[in-house]
Design a protein around this motif. Structure first.
Motif, mmCIF file in Angstrom:
data_model
loop_
_atom_site.group_PDB
_atom_site.id
_atom_site.type_symbol
_atom_site.label_atom_id
_atom_site.label_comp_id
_atom_site.label_asym_id
_atom_site.label_seq_id
_atom_site.Cartn_x
_atom_site.Cartn_y
_atom_site.Cartn_z
ATOM 1 N N GLU A 69 0.834 -1.202 0.000
ATOM 2 C CA GLU A 69 0.000 0.000 0.000
ATOM 3 C C GLU A 69 0.871 1.256 0.000
ATOM 4 O O GLU A 69 0.641 2.191 -0.767
ATOM 5 N N LEU A 70 1.891 1.266 0.851
ATOM 6 C CA LEU A 70 2.755 2.443 0.940
ATOM 7 C C LEU A 70 3.598 2.631 -0.320
ATOM 8 O O LEU A 70 3.750 3.753 -0.807
ATOM 9 N N VAL A 71 4.131 1.540 -0.853
ATOM 10 C CA VAL A 71 4.956 1.635 -2.061
ATOM 11 C C VAL A 71 4.093 2.067 -3.244
ATOM 12 O O VAL A 71 4.518 2.886 -4.063
ATOM 13 N N ASP A 72 2.887 1.537 -3.325
ATOM 14 C CA ASP A 72 1.980 1.951 -4.400
ATOM 15 C C ASP A 72 1.643 3.439 -4.286
ATOM 16 O O ASP A 72 1.590 4.145 -5.300
ATOM 17 N N MET A 73 1.443 3.918 -3.054
ATOM 18 C CA MET A 73 1.171 5.346 -2.862
ATOM 19 C C MET A 73 2.382 6.176 -3.276
ATOM 20 O O MET A 73 2.240 7.255 -3.839
ATOM 21 N N LYS A 85 0.393 11.300 5.544
ATOM 22 C CA LYS A 85 -0.538 11.042 6.645
ATOM 23 C C LYS A 85 -0.804 9.551 6.798
ATOM 24 O O LYS A 85 -0.861 9.035 7.915
ATOM 25 N N ARG A 86 -0.974 8.858 5.682
ATOM 26 C CA ARG A 86 -1.203 7.410 5.737
ATOM 27 C C ARG A 86 0.026 6.702 6.303
ATOM 28 O O ARG A 86 -0.083 5.807 7.123
ATOM 29 N N PHE A 87 1.191 7.121 5.875
ATOM 30 C CA PHE A 87 2.430 6.525 6.368
ATOM 31 C C PHE A 87 2.556 6.759 7.872
ATOM 32 O O PHE A 87 2.915 5.850 8.622
ATOM 33 N N LEU A 88 2.238 7.955 8.332
ATOM 34 C CA LEU A 88 2.269 8.236 9.770
ATOM 35 C C LEU A 88 1.291 7.355 10.532
ATOM 36 O O LEU A 88 1.600 6.871 11.628
ATOM 37 N N ALA A 89 0.115 7.130 9.964
ATOM 38 C CA ALA A 89 -0.877 6.269 10.616
ATOM 39 C C ALA A 89 -0.364 4.833 10.719
ATOM 40 O O ALA A 89 -0.511 4.186 11.766
ATOM 41 N N VAL A 90 0.241 4.341 9.650
ATOM 42 C CA VAL A 90 0.790 2.976 9.665
ATOM 43 C C VAL A 90 1.910 2.886 10.698
ATOM 44 O O VAL A 90 1.983 1.932 11.479
ATOM 45 N N LEU A 91 2.788 3.886 10.720
ATOM 46 C CA LEU A 91 3.884 3.884 11.693
ATOM 47 C C LEU A 91 3.370 3.951 13.128
ATOM 48 O O LEU A 91 3.884 3.267 14.012
ATOM 49 N N ALA A 92 2.345 4.758 13.370
ATOM 50 C CA ALA A 92 1.772 4.867 14.717
ATOM 51 C C ALA A 92 1.191 3.534 15.170
ATOM 52 O O ALA A 92 1.388 3.108 16.315
ATOM 53 N N GLN A 93 0.498 2.874 14.258
ATOM 54 C CA GLN A 93 -0.085 1.570 14.583
ATOM 55 C C GLN A 93 1.019 0.556 14.883
ATOM 56 O O GLN A 93 0.931 -0.216 15.832
ATOM 57 N N HIS A 94 2.065 0.591 14.074
ATOM 58 C CA HIS A 94 3.175 -0.338 14.277
ATOM 59 C C HIS A 94 3.898 -0.022 15.585
ATOM 60 O O HIS A 94 4.286 -0.929 16.328
ATOM 61 N N ARG A 95 4.084 1.253 15.894
ATOM 62 C CA ARG A 95 4.720 1.647 17.155
ATOM 63 C C ARG A 95 3.921 1.113 18.342
ATOM 64 O O ARG A 95 4.480 0.583 19.298
ATOM 65 N N GLU A 96 2.602 1.233 18.269
ATOM 66 C CA GLU A 96 1.743 0.750 19.345
ATOM 67 C C GLU A 96 1.920 -0.759 19.551
ATOM 68 O O GLU A 96 2.043 -1.231 20.679
ATOM 69 N N THR A 97 1.964 -1.494 18.460
ATOM 70 C CA THR A 97 2.167 -2.947 18.543
ATOM 71 C C THR A 97 3.516 -3.260 19.183
ATOM 72 O O THR A 97 3.613 -4.113 20.073
ATOM 73 N N LEU A 98 4.557 -2.579 18.743
ATOM 74 C CA LEU A 98 5.897 -2.819 19.288
ATOM 75 C C LEU A 98 5.976 -2.445 20.765
ATOM 76 O O LEU A 98 6.631 -3.148 21.557
ATOM 77 N N GLU A 99 5.316 -1.376 21.164
ATOM 78 C CA GLU A 99 5.340 -0.992 22.574
ATOM 79 C C GLU A 99 4.623 -2.018 23.441
ATOM 80 O O GLU A 99 5.079 -2.328 24.538
ATOM 81 N N ARG A 100 3.511 -2.565 22.929
ATOM 82 C CA ARG A 100 2.825 -3.648 23.664
ATOM 83 C C ARG A 100 3.740 -4.858 23.782
ATOM 84 O O ARG A 100 3.822 -5.485 24.842
ATOM 85 N N GLN A 101 4.425 -5.189 22.691
ATOM 86 C CA GLN A 101 5.350 -6.331 22.733
ATOM 87 C C GLN A 101 6.487 -6.071 23.716
ATOM 88 O O GLN A 101 6.907 -6.966 24.442
ATOM 89 N N ARG A 102 6.978 -4.831 23.745
ATOM 90 C CA ARG A 102 8.061 -4.492 24.678
ATOM 91 C C ARG A 102 7.574 -4.649 26.123
ATOM 92 O O ARG A 102 8.298 -5.179 26.970
ATOM 93 N N GLU A 103 6.354 -4.185 26.406
ATOM 94 C CA GLU A 103 5.797 -4.344 27.750
ATOM 95 C C GLU A 103 5.699 -5.828 28.112
ATOM 96 O O GLU A 103 6.047 -6.225 29.229
ATOM 97 N N ASP A 104 5.212 -6.637 27.181
ATOM 98 C CA ASP A 104 5.122 -8.083 27.415
ATOM 99 C C ASP A 104 6.501 -8.675 27.671
ATOM 100 O O ASP A 104 6.675 -9.520 28.560
ATOM 101 N N LEU A 105 7.485 -8.252 26.893
ATOM 102 C CA LEU A 105 8.852 -8.744 27.086
ATOM 103 C C LEU A 105 9.402 -8.337 28.449
ATOM 104 O O LEU A 105 10.056 -9.143 29.121
ATOM 105 N N GLU A 106 9.139 -7.114 28.871
ATOM 106 C CA GLU A 106 9.628 -6.657 30.172
ATOM 107 C C GLU A 106 9.014 -7.479 31.302
ATOM 108 O O GLU A 106 9.709 -7.865 32.239
#
Length: 149
Positions: A69-73, A85-106
């Motif tokens: 999707e991003l490469v096509d855009m 804006k779409r790229f920022l939304a994708v990055l924000a969603q990915h950041r949220e996932t990674l932060e949850r994973q980091r909390e689980d890892l901690e």
């Protein structure tokens, strides 16, 4: 305009030709075909850029559909503001996932540390008991020798 073979791109990006063919199957790349029966893939500079962006997206942990999707855009003549804006939304969603994973890892690492500490405590207590038993056995043995003399 420069062109590239699958072998050249594989070498440049330290990936296998099979990975590049997989990205083609996923619609991320579409090289021109040349030679008998179109067996030879020829990648343009823009296809090389698409591959580079795909690999960058993978390093960021994005899914192939998000990358596509991003490469096509990136290649569309649309407004860049919407793309960003779409790229920022994708990055924000990915950041949220990674932060949850980091909390689980901690939490998991804290649990492992607690188990390690408990194991070390039990081993130390066990060793102290063995040391005490060994020193008692030695004294008992020496007393028996003294008594025998």
């Amino acid at each position: 305009m420069p062109t590239y073979t699958i072998t050249e791109l594989a070498r440049e990006f330290a990936i296998t030709p099979r990975a590049i063919r997989f990205y083609e199957d996923q619609g991320l790349l579409s090289p021109a075909r040349e030679g008998a029966g179109g067996r030879t893939r020829v990648y343009s500079a823009s296809e090389r850029t698409r591959l580079k962006l795909t690999l960058r997206g993978k390093r960021l942990g994005l899914s192939l559909s998000e990358i596509k999707e991003l490469v096509d855009m990136y290649e569309s003549p649309k407004d860049t503001e919407a793309q960003l804006k779409r790229f920022l939304a994708v990055l924000a969603q990915h950041r949220e996932t990674l932060e949850r994973q980091r909390e689980d890892l901690e939490v998991t690492l804290d649990e492992i540390a607690a188990h390690e500490e408990e194991c070390r405590r039990l081993l130390a207590a066990d060793q102290a008991e063995k040391d005490e038993a060994a020193s008692s056995g030695k004294r008992t043995g020496s007393r028996k020798l003294e008594d025998a003399a």
